[in-house]
Scaffold this motif. Structure first.
Motif, PDB file in Angstrom:
ATOM      1  N   UNK A  70       0.825  -1.213   0.000  1.00 19.74           N
ATOM      2  CA  UNK A  70       0.000   0.000   0.000  1.00 19.74           C
ATOM      3  C   UNK A  70       0.863   1.267   0.000  1.00 19.74           C
ATOM      4  N   UNK A  71       2.062   1.188   0.586  1.00 15.72           N
ATOM      5  CA  UNK A  71       2.929   2.365   0.636  1.00 15.72           C
ATOM      6  C   UNK A  71       3.538   2.694  -0.712  1.00 15.72           C
ATOM      7  N   UNK A  72       3.467   1.766  -1.680  1.00 16.84           N
ATOM      8  CA  UNK A  72       3.965   2.089  -3.013  1.00 16.84           C
ATOM      9  C   UNK A  72       3.039   3.095  -3.702  1.00 16.84           C
ATOM     10  N   UNK A  73       1.867   3.340  -3.125  1.00 15.28           N
ATOM     11  CA  UNK A  73       0.931   4.326  -3.668  1.00 15.28           C
ATOM     12  C   UNK A  73       1.235   5.739  -3.170  1.00 15.28           C
ATOM     13  N   UNK A  74       2.233   5.853  -2.289  1.00 12.93           N
ATOM     14  CA  UNK A  74       2.611   7.147  -1.721  1.00 12.93           C
ATOM     15  C   UNK A  74       3.994   7.532  -2.226  1.00 12.93           C
ATOM     16  N   UNK A  75       4.201   8.845  -2.366  1.00  9.36           N
ATOM     17  CA  UNK A  75       5.536   9.324  -2.740  1.00  9.36           C
ATOM     18  C   UNK A  75       6.469   9.168  -1.541  1.00  9.36           C
ATOM     19  N   UNK A  76       7.762   9.242  -1.789  1.00 11.89           N
ATOM     20  CA  UNK A  76       8.740   9.159  -0.704  1.00 11.89           C
ATOM     21  C   UNK A  76       8.495  10.249   0.339  1.00 11.89           C
ATOM     22  N   UNK A  77       8.161  11.456  -0.091  1.00 11.54           N
ATOM     23  CA  UNK A  77       7.909  12.548   0.844  1.00 11.54           C
ATOM     24  C   UNK A  77       6.623  12.326   1.631  1.00 11.54           C
ATOM     25  N   UNK A  78       5.619  11.735   0.995  1.00 15.82           N
ATOM     26  CA  UNK A  78       4.389  11.409   1.719  1.00 15.82           C
ATOM     27  C   UNK A  78       4.670  10.348   2.779  1.00 15.82           C
ATOM     28  N   UNK A  79       5.442   9.343   2.433  1.00 12.95           N
ATOM     29  CA  UNK A  79       5.807   8.299   3.403  1.00 12.95           C
ATOM     30  C   UNK A  79       6.596   8.916   4.550  1.00 12.95           C
ATOM     31  N   UNK A  80       7.566   9.749   4.226  1.00 10.31           N
ATOM     32  CA  UNK A  80       8.389  10.396   5.255  1.00 10.31           C
ATOM     33  C   UNK A  80       7.512  11.216   6.194  1.00 10.31           C
ATOM     34  N   UNK A  81       6.605  12.026   5.631  1.00 12.17           N
ATOM     35  CA  UNK A  81       5.736  12.863   6.458  1.00 12.17           C
ATOM     36  C   UNK A  81       4.813  12.006   7.330  1.00 12.17           C
ATOM     37  N   UNK A  82       4.249  10.942   6.746  1.00 12.11           N
ATOM     38  CA  UNK A  82       3.336  10.086   7.508  1.00 12.11           C
ATOM     39  C   UNK A  82       4.067   9.371   8.630  1.00 12.11           C
TER      40      UNK A  82
END
Length: 173
Positions: free
Chosen positions: A14-26
């Motif tokens: 599911x995290x492949x649907x997020x950008x690296x910056x979105x993952x970092x922020x989350x």
């Protein structure tokens, strides 16, 4: 670890649907939120024999001038399930922090109100709780950071209200 040093999420994650910056922020938000709640709960229990959920309920009730709210409105304000709210209120009632009564205008509803003991517990717990919040969270931010963070959190809250499943609490137009 920089974003480029971090391994990419596995294909199909599911995290492949997020950008690296979105993952970092989350992840940053989750780490702070989880640790902050742990530290606040630990401090409240050690200093005042209240849990963080106890404190959350006491504070929510003070947003009403009468110190009284319906269980359903309290659950909405806290973002809790109604059954969780009812069970926790019952436990706090056994400790004389709260009292409940049948709604005057709706006999099916339950009103929750702070007792004198609940007010005393809240007033006794608040100074050390505020000091903790300042020392582990607010003191890390300058005035510009505080303004930006407040704006960001207000926008996120509005997104939650718009796309979430709970109604807007009465105290937030």
């Amino acid at each position: 670890m920089s974003t480029s040093d971090r391994p990419s999420p596995p294909e199909g994650s599911p995290y492949s649907l997020m950008s690296d910056e979105q993952i970092r922020a989350w992840y940053a938000y989750m780490k702070v939120q989880l640790r902050l709640r742990y530290e606040m709960n630990r401090q409240l229990q050690a200093d005042s024999d209240l849990s963080l959920p106890d404190y959350d309920i006491l504070v929510a009730l003070t947003s009403e001038p009468s110190g009284t709210m319906r269980i359903a409105a309290l659950a909405t304000r806290l973002g809790w399930e109604r059954s969780r709210t009812s069970h926790h209120v019952r436990r706090m009632q056994q400790r004389s922090l709260l009292e409940t009564s049948t709604g005057v205008d709706d006999r099916r509803a339950t009103d929750v109100r702070l007792t004198a003991e609940g007010w005393r517990a809240l007033h006794a717990a608040t100074p050390s709780h505020v000091e903790l919040v300042k020392s582990i969270f607010l003191d890390a931010l300058d005035e510009s950071d505080l303004e930006q963070l407040a704006g960001i959190m207000e926008r996120v809250y509005e997104q939650l209200i718009e796309h979430g499943t709970l109604p807007r609490p009465n105290d937030h137009p």
